[in-house]
Design a protein around this motif. Structure first.
Motif, short mmCIF file in Angstrom:
data_model
loop_
_atom_site.label_atom_id
_atom_site.label_comp_id
_atom_site.label_asym_id
_atom_site.label_seq_id
_atom_site.Cartn_x
_atom_site.Cartn_y
_atom_site.Cartn_z
N ILE A 298 0.83 -1.21 0.00
CA ILE A 298 0.00 0.00 0.00
C ILE A 298 0.87 1.25 0.00
O ILE A 298 0.64 2.19 -0.77
CB ILE A 298 -0.95 0.00 1.22
N ARG A 310 -6.70 0.20 -4.81
CA ARG A 310 -6.28 -1.09 -4.27
C ARG A 310 -7.36 -1.74 -3.42
O ARG A 310 -8.08 -1.08 -2.69
CB ARG A 310 -4.99 -0.92 -3.46
N ILE A 413 -10.85 5.43 2.22
CA ILE A 413 -10.85 4.01 2.62
C ILE A 413 -12.31 3.56 2.65
O ILE A 413 -13.14 4.19 3.29
CB ILE A 413 -10.24 3.83 4.02
N LEU A 440 -8.50 2.90 -1.09
CA LEU A 440 -8.25 1.56 -0.54
C LEU A 440 -9.60 0.96 -0.18
O LEU A 440 -10.34 1.51 0.62
CB LEU A 440 -7.38 1.67 0.72
#
Ligand code: ADP
Ligand code: MG
Length: 720
Positions: A298, A310, A413, A440
């Motif tokens: 990451i 990701r 996130i 993410l």
């Protein structure tokens, strides 16, 4: 006069398709002749070698062609039953349809019918012998009573219905399998022998793919020599060709999308000495090897000045949260803000509490934004976010509202657990207008890598494949609720030993579903508190409580002020109380496999031995039994997911479309996993220019084909 049709011509071009039929077809996603050609049979019937009734064995699935001898409706005590007797010479086969009143008048004596179904010993009426229960059927010939000879066209089609392998299509509205056979046959006959093929020749040759036109013919009207087994499991060369084609263009599109995303300006987060020091300060424990490896991936990605996309995959309890917080620190130390989105208020609240415990002592300002805050609170929090005085904001979908503006959003996130919300993720990404923030996505759904790459399209994948130390595996048992007393006694013993327990119900209130006899959380909460476990501290948690009530209850449970938490599946997602070591799931036969796995992931987090008790109440179907057996036999999320996929199929498993699943019409992402890998490799190689054998014209043609077909066919976000 109509000209020659093209594959792209409207279906109405075909004789027999008027405006009304076109509407029915459109609802199935069939608009053009090409769409129709890709409407594949879902099974085939072997009418080349139909079975004789004499040879049938009870228990087998069989196709039989026979003559109607007689039929009628019976009334039994429980329901009307329609019975039809079909015969071949002296041999007879009985066919039954419960509540079959609608079939009256359908089977004229002397008509020829094709039947498909499971053969059983006759259990109904007199006579013994064999029967089929609710068979699928088609009337092949009406009895020739009025003496009118069939027209030439009728004869031609009739000859397609027997003496060969016959395709069976899913019916829709009034359009039955037979209708589809005719119209698709007509379309095939109008199809030019050389239809364009956008798969480059070199690939076709290397993989031995049959030409497109041939594949389309064969998949609908297989040659007599084709393996019947291969047909049923979509593994003929014709199927392979069409499946590969679909997956190839899907992967090509995803690859282009990924490239485009990578080429946009992003942020390069610097992993300075200061960052390292800050990370050391926040970590409450030694990260596992997997956590280290994944964070490195990451951090490397974040350091790169293109936007990170990701996916962080890890089974429940693998420790994703702390990895996310590390990424947050990297962003915040670079003077960017972080947004963290969770699917439920409970989970958002829990992340917020952990973030405060981990990040606030190190000086970061974290706020919580959920829908249930009052207007003034929300406004205050939004102000902090807009001014940048809040460095990290955690919340639910409330974060997506337009009113939420950031000062300098750098990292998004998304904790999806096992939900899929690709589109929402996109929306959050657009909250920074200057540069693309890094993204993410965390998920607890263990899916094979290629599948993840396809479902999540443009994401890279990191996998947390190791559990933190000190876990003891959860022992899982199935018991009938006739033994509930023993179970409650066990719960009491464990709680008296200092541990805590969850008790989970499928519904909140009893009358939610009529007379199912289901025990419900609210009622059982009363029962447990007053009668069964009056000596223990019992609490209640369910989705209809306000966020404040829920938060309070979670806090009390965390602090062991509540020893037994009665709840619905709201605790399925992410709740973390290591001292809880027992989970009782009532009516476990009602829960999905992945759902039970998620629930069970709430225990086994501490050092104490943990127990998951799956209590069944009422009838357990064969499939439910398989789910329960799987739970007992494994705690491995991958195994559970594989089994769940097998039992439910990918559509159900992933919660179908809204979730951003590409809607494929030929391929099946699970069944065709191998071809998916192959398609991905070929698509990538084509774009990476590693393929001198493919001409530029061919490459352009492939991408053009993708552009013109993409939106409609895959239902994904537009390409390029
Ligand atoms: P999930 O991947 O399901 O989100 P969590 O991040 O909630 O898992 O972590 C599960 C539990 O394991 C938490 O109690 C967390 O504090 C603990 N944990 C995570 N990583 C470690 C570690 N390296 N060592 C010890 N405990 C850990
Ligand atoms: Mg989690």
């Amino acid at each position: 006069m109509r000209g020659m049709p093209e594959l792209s011509s409207e279906v109405q071009f075909l004789k027999g398709v008027g405006p009304r039929v076109a509407l029915t077809l459109a609802a199935k996603g069939i608009h053009t002749i090409e769409d129709l050609l890709y409407y594949l049979p879902f099974r085939y019937e072997d009418r080349l070698n139909p079975r004789s009734i004499e040879q049938l064995q009870p228990g087998e699935m069989a196709s039989v062609i026979a003559e109607v001898r007689g039929s009628g409706l019976f009334r039994t005590r429980r329901m009307p039953v329609f019975e039809m007797t079909a015969g071949q010479g002296r041999n007879k086969l009985k066919c039954l349809w419960f509540r079959g009143g609608y079939l009256e008048g359908k089977f004229k004596p002397g008509a020829l019918v094709a039947l498909y179904g499971k053969v059983e010993f006759s259990t109904f009426g007199r006579g013994g012998g064999l029967q089929m229960h609710q068979p699928q059927f088609e009337i092949l010939h009406e009895p020739a009573e009025d003496g009118q000879p069939p027209t030439e066209e009728q004869q031609r089609f009739d000859s397609l219905e027997t003496g060969r392998i016959v395709p069976i299509y899913e019916a829709t509205g009034k359009l039955n399998a037979r209708w589809f056979r005719r119209i698709i046959r007509t379309a095939l006959e109008l199809m030019p022998p050389e239809v364009g093929d956008a798969i480059p020749k070199a690939i076709r040759e290397r993989l031995g793919l049959v030409p497109r036109a041939e594949a389309l013919w064969q998949v609908h009207w297989p040659d007599a020599g084709e393996s019947f087994m291969a047909l049923q499991v979509a593994a003929t060369p014709a199927h392979r060709r069409l499946i590969f084609e679909e997956l190839f263009f899907l992967e090509l599109g995803l690859e282009l999308k990924r490239r485009r995303a990578r080429s946009q300006p992003g942020i390069g987060f610097v992993p300075s000495e200061k960052v390292r020091a800050a990370l050391k300060k926040i970590l409450p424990f030694h990260p596992t090897g997997a956590q280290k490896k994944v964070f490195k991936e990451i951090a490397t990605d974040m350091a790169h000045p293109s936007p990170m996309r990701r996916l962080l995959q890890g089974d429940v309890g693998s420790g994703k949260t702390i990895v996310a917080f590390e990424a947050a620190v990297l962003a915040m130390e670079n003077h960017y803000q972080v947004a963290m989105m969770a699917p439920t208020e409970i989970l958002a609240t829990q992340h917020y509490l952990s973030a405060r415990a981990v990040l606030e002592p190190a000086g970061y300002r974290v706020v919580l934004l959920t829908g249930s805050l009052d207007q003034q609170q929300k406004k205050d929090i939004r102000r902090h976010v807009a001014r940048g005085t809040a460095q990290m904001v955690i919340g639910t979908h409330a974060l997506l509202e337009d009113k939420v503006e950031f000062d300098r959003l750098g990292l998004v996130i998304v904790d999806e657990q096992h939900r899929f919300g690709v589109l929402q993720r996109m929306k959050l990404m657009r909250k920074n207008s200057d540069v693309q923030p890094d993204v993410l996505v965390m998920t607890a759904t263990p899916i094979p890598r290629t599948l993840a790459l396809t479902l999540y399209g443009d994401l890279d994948v990191s996998v947390l494949d190791e559990l933190p130390p000190g876990r003891t595996p959860v022992a899982t048992r199935v018991v009938s609720d006739e033994r509930a007393e023993e179970v409650w006694e066990f719960v009491r013993k464990v709680v008296n030993g200092g541990q805590q327990a969850y008790v989970v119900y499928p519904v909140i209130e009893e009358n939610e579903e009529k007379d199912t006899g289901l025990k419900a959380a609210i009622k059982m909460y009363d029962e447990l508190r007053k009668k069964i476990l009056p000596d223990l501290k019992v609490g209640l948690l369910h989705g209809r409580m306000t966020a404040e009530e829920k938060e309070l209850m979670m806090r009390r449970f965390k602090q062991n002020e509540v020893q037994v938490l009665v709840s619905t599946t709201v605790i399925e997602v992410g709740v973390d109380v290591p001292n809880a070591s027992v989970m009782v799931i009532e009516h476990a036969e009602r829960f999905g496999l992945s759902q039970m796995h998620q629930l069970r992931g709430r225990i086994g987090r501490g050092a104490a031995r943990s127990y998951c008790i799956l209590m069944t109440g009422g009838k357990v179907s064969e499939e439910a039994q398989q789910r329960l057996d799987t739970m007992v036999s494994t705690t491995d999320g991958f195994e559970v997911a594989e089994k769940d996929l097998e039992l439910r199929g990918p559509g159900e498993f992933f919660g179908t479309r809204q979730a951003g699943m590409p809607s494929l019409r030929v391929a099946n992402l699970i069944r065709d996993r191998k071809l998916l890998e192959l398609a991905k490799r070929e698509a990538r190689a084509l774009l990476e220019e590693k393929t001198p054998e493919i001409t530029d014209t061919e490459k352009r043609a492939a991408v053009d084909y993708l552009r013109t077909h993409w939106n409609r066919r895959y239902g994904l976000v537009e390409v390029g």
